[in-house]
Scaffold this motif. Structure first.
Motif, mmCIF file in Angstrom:
data_model
loop_
_atom_site.group_PDB
_atom_site.id
_atom_site.type_symbol
_atom_site.label_atom_id
_atom_site.label_comp_id
_atom_site.label_asym_id
_atom_site.label_seq_id
_atom_site.Cartn_x
_atom_site.Cartn_y
_atom_site.Cartn_z
ATOM 1 N N LEU A 1 0.828 -1.210 0.000
ATOM 2 C CA LEU A 1 0.000 0.000 0.000
ATOM 3 C C LEU A 1 0.860 1.256 0.000
ATOM 4 O O LEU A 1 0.544 2.243 -0.673
ATOM 5 N N VAL A 2 1.959 1.216 0.742
ATOM 6 C CA VAL A 2 2.874 2.368 0.738
ATOM 7 C C VAL A 2 3.434 2.588 -0.665
ATOM 8 O O VAL A 2 3.461 3.722 -1.172
ATOM 9 N N ALA A 3 3.881 1.511 -1.314
ATOM 10 C CA ALA A 3 4.434 1.638 -2.664
ATOM 11 C C ALA A 3 3.384 2.113 -3.650
ATOM 12 O O ALA A 3 3.660 2.965 -4.511
ATOM 13 N N GLY A 4 2.170 1.581 -3.545
ATOM 14 C CA GLY A 4 1.106 1.988 -4.452
ATOM 15 C C GLY A 4 0.733 3.446 -4.284
ATOM 16 O O GLY A 4 0.581 4.194 -5.266
ATOM 17 N N ILE A 5 0.576 3.881 -3.042
ATOM 18 C CA ILE A 5 0.217 5.280 -2.790
ATOM 19 C C ILE A 5 1.327 6.215 -3.265
ATOM 20 O O ILE A 5 1.073 7.255 -3.870
ATOM 21 N N ALA A 6 2.591 5.848 -2.992
ATOM 22 C CA ALA A 6 3.705 6.688 -3.426
ATOM 23 C C ALA A 6 3.775 6.766 -4.947
ATOM 24 O O ALA A 6 4.033 7.843 -5.516
ATOM 25 N N SER A 7 3.520 5.666 -5.642
ATOM 26 C CA SER A 7 3.559 5.670 -7.105
ATOM 27 C C SER A 7 2.457 6.553 -7.690
ATOM 28 O O SER A 7 2.690 7.323 -8.632
#
Length: 578
Positions: free
Chosen positions: A32-38
């Motif tokens: 979720l962190v990677a998705g939100i940052a992307s």
């Protein structure tokens, strides 16, 4: 329910962790962190803005590298959380990160294809969706997104499972290739500025980014060097120490002379822009060396440190500027007086705060910094300090018939000041005075019980720190030719304190490295506009997460942090058993 339970059970079996402990939640959170940052970097315009810049020719563009960096870094961290449980667990965790990142970017692409988001999000343009789809249709683009995200996450997850020496070599090689590709324009300018390096430009770079052969060569050279040093470094050190015919003192002197020779050649090698960056870094390093005495050695939190920088600058301006007409000193005549003015102000601040500690000391010093700025801004003192208009026509430093005009010339003055300040700091730290400061920093009451004169050593710390700041302010005023009150805001104090903390509080080489990281990085990234501050902030967060004691911490602080880290799992384990 059956499907969810099956997935959870399979992941639990892969990780070897019981489902009750919720091991599957960890990679989901990372994903979720990677998705939100992307999605975030896409919607603020970074993907579209960087799409035309290449890292490795036409093979890897900067927007693709940005997404790979975000997803890969998070996949790497997720894999490291499960590295003790084996390859299957680590790769599964990284794969979950890649899958969630894929879902996030695909969702953004689908929403953008069907809903106009531009009234709310101005950067949600057709160009963004075209770049996310790799210039193809939505269906093909979604497949390519999946390949990019899964390859990045799983690839970095596999890197996380390599042996430490190999892993470090691979990471260093990738970072060097990425950095040389991102800073292509700056590096090409540097190579072309100095004849002997021009061959590197033709070998490394194409029209847009690194050549594939250049990228492979950089990876092999730097990765191989890291691997060789990790495996053979200790043997090389032993061999050199036993086989070196020179005495130890002569060896150290040779290395010092070689270092000075490299520093002397830097302006001619790097050119005008990077020489300007080095001057800014040097001025921050000079201030940080002084604050390192106050905060890092004596443990006195000073948030008004910019006041001494301003006092040195204004003293230089008042003594040398013909605009005011009071004095007619040259730079060298005014410099000692500016440093003495800073020392006097340091003692003046130190006297009323001798009994204060911690937050109270920080508040008082913060107020002192604002008082100095407001005095410079006041109309009552305008005949002396110029008020809001500041002071102009400050002459540049000159020696004989030579004037330090350009940044390439001012560099040598700043370098000399930093060498003097570094030598004084090193001698103070190794002396009785330095040991007294360290004792006060660790425990002031115990230091007093041992007979250390707290009043004397605190005032000495404030005076020494103020002298370095005034030294930096005097050089900065002559370099700029004019000064204004708004140039001496609280932000400078905060930045210098951050240099000390991130570099390694109490450690002199660490402070210099911190100046390069905090003062040099934003200037090097200036070509990326406002996005440089986002990259800069992310770099600061990464530094504090992975190097909490600083980039080059003092040995004592490193041991203290390691001891505290070792104590945490024991307390956590005790809490779990209860």
């Amino acid at each position: 329910m059956t499907t969810v339970a099956t997935i959870r059970a399979r992941f639990g079996a892969a990780t070897g962790h019981p489902f009750a402990a919720g091991a599957w939640r960890i990679p989901i959170r990372y994903g979720l962190v990677a998705g939100i940052a992307s999605v975030f970097v896409s919607l603020i315009g970074m993907i579209e803005a960087f799409s035309q810049r290449g890292i490795i020719g036409t093979a890897v563009s900067m927007d693709q590298a940005l997404l790979l960096a975000i997803i890969g870094a998070v996949g790497y961290l997720a894999a490291r959380r499960f590295h003790e449980r084996g390859w299957a667990a680590a790769i599964t965790a990284a794969g979950i990160v890649g899958a969630i990142s894929t879902a996030s970017l695909v969702a953004l692409l689908l929403i953008g294809e069907n809903i106009n988001l531009r009234p709310v999000l101005i950067n949600a343009s057709p160009g963004l969706y075209r770049e996310l789809a790799f210039g193809r249709g939505a269906g093909t683009g979604m497949g390519l997104i999946a390949v990019l995200a899964l390859t990045g996450a799983v690839g970095w997850g596999a890197i996380a499972m390599l042996p430490e020496t190999v892993r470090r070599a691979v990471v260093i090689g990738i970072m060097v290739v990425t950095g040389m590709g991102v800073l292509r324009e700056l590096m090409r300018l540097t190579f072309q500025n100095w004849g002997p390096l021009s061959v590197l430009d033709s070998w490394l770079y194409a029209t847009n980014g690194l050549k594939i052969t250049g990228a492979i060569g950089l990876f092999v050279i730097f990765g191989g060097w890291s691997l060789l040093w990790a495996t053979k470094g200790s043997a090389i050190k032993r061999t050199s120490s036993t086989a070196m015919p020179w005495p130890r003192g002569a060896t150290q002197a040779a290395f010092v002379l070689a270092g000075f020779a490299v520093l002397a050649l830097l302006p001619q090698i790097l050119g005008l822009f990077l020489s300007e960056v080095l001057v800014i870094v040097g001025l921050f390093a000079l201030m940080a060396l002084g604050l390192n005495i106050v905060v890092g050695m004596a443990g006195l939190l000073d948030l008004g440190y910019v006041a001494f920088f301003a006092i040195g600058a204004y003293a230089m301006a008042v003594l040398t500027s013909p605009e005011l007409g009071f004095f007619a000193f040259n730079f060298w005549g005014a410099l000692p007086l500016a440093i003495l003015a800073g020392i006097f102000a340091g003692v003046l601040l130190g006297v009323p705060v001798l009994r204060m500690r911690g937050d109270y000391l920080a508040i008082v010093t913060l107020g002192f910094g604002e008082i100095v700025r407001l005095l410079a801004l006041s109309d009552a003192l305008r005949p002396w300090f110029g008020g809001a208009q500041g002071i102009a026509q400050i002459p540049r430093p000159a020696a004989g018939g030579f004037e330090f005009g350009s940044s390439q010339e001012i560099y040598y003055l700043v370098l000399g000041a930093c060498v003097i300040a570094g030598f004084i700091s090193w001698r103070l730290k190794k002396s009785r005075i330095g040991r007294a400061w360290l004792a006060i920093r660790e425990d002031e009451d115990v230091a007093a019980a041992m007979g250390i004169n707290r009043v004397y050593y605190k005032l000495l710390a404030f005076a020494a720190g103020a002298a370095f700041a005034a030294f930096s302010g005097a050089i900065a005023a002559s370099r700029l030719g004019s000064i204004y009150p708004h140039s001496f805001s609280l932000l400078i104090s905060i930045n210098v304190l951050a240099v000390v903390i991130i570099g390694g509080m109490g450690n002199i080489p660490g402070v210099v490295i911190g100046a390069f990281a905090l003062a040099g990085l934003p200037e090097i990234l200036r070509e990326f506009g406002d996005f440089r501050w986002l990259v800069y902030g992310a770099a600061l967060v990464a530094m504090m997460l992975f190097r909490p004691a600083g980039l080059w911490p003092e040995a004592i602080r490193r041991r203290e942090l390691a001891a505290r880290t070792d104590e945490v799992p024991e307390g956590a384990a005790a809490g779990n058993t209860s």
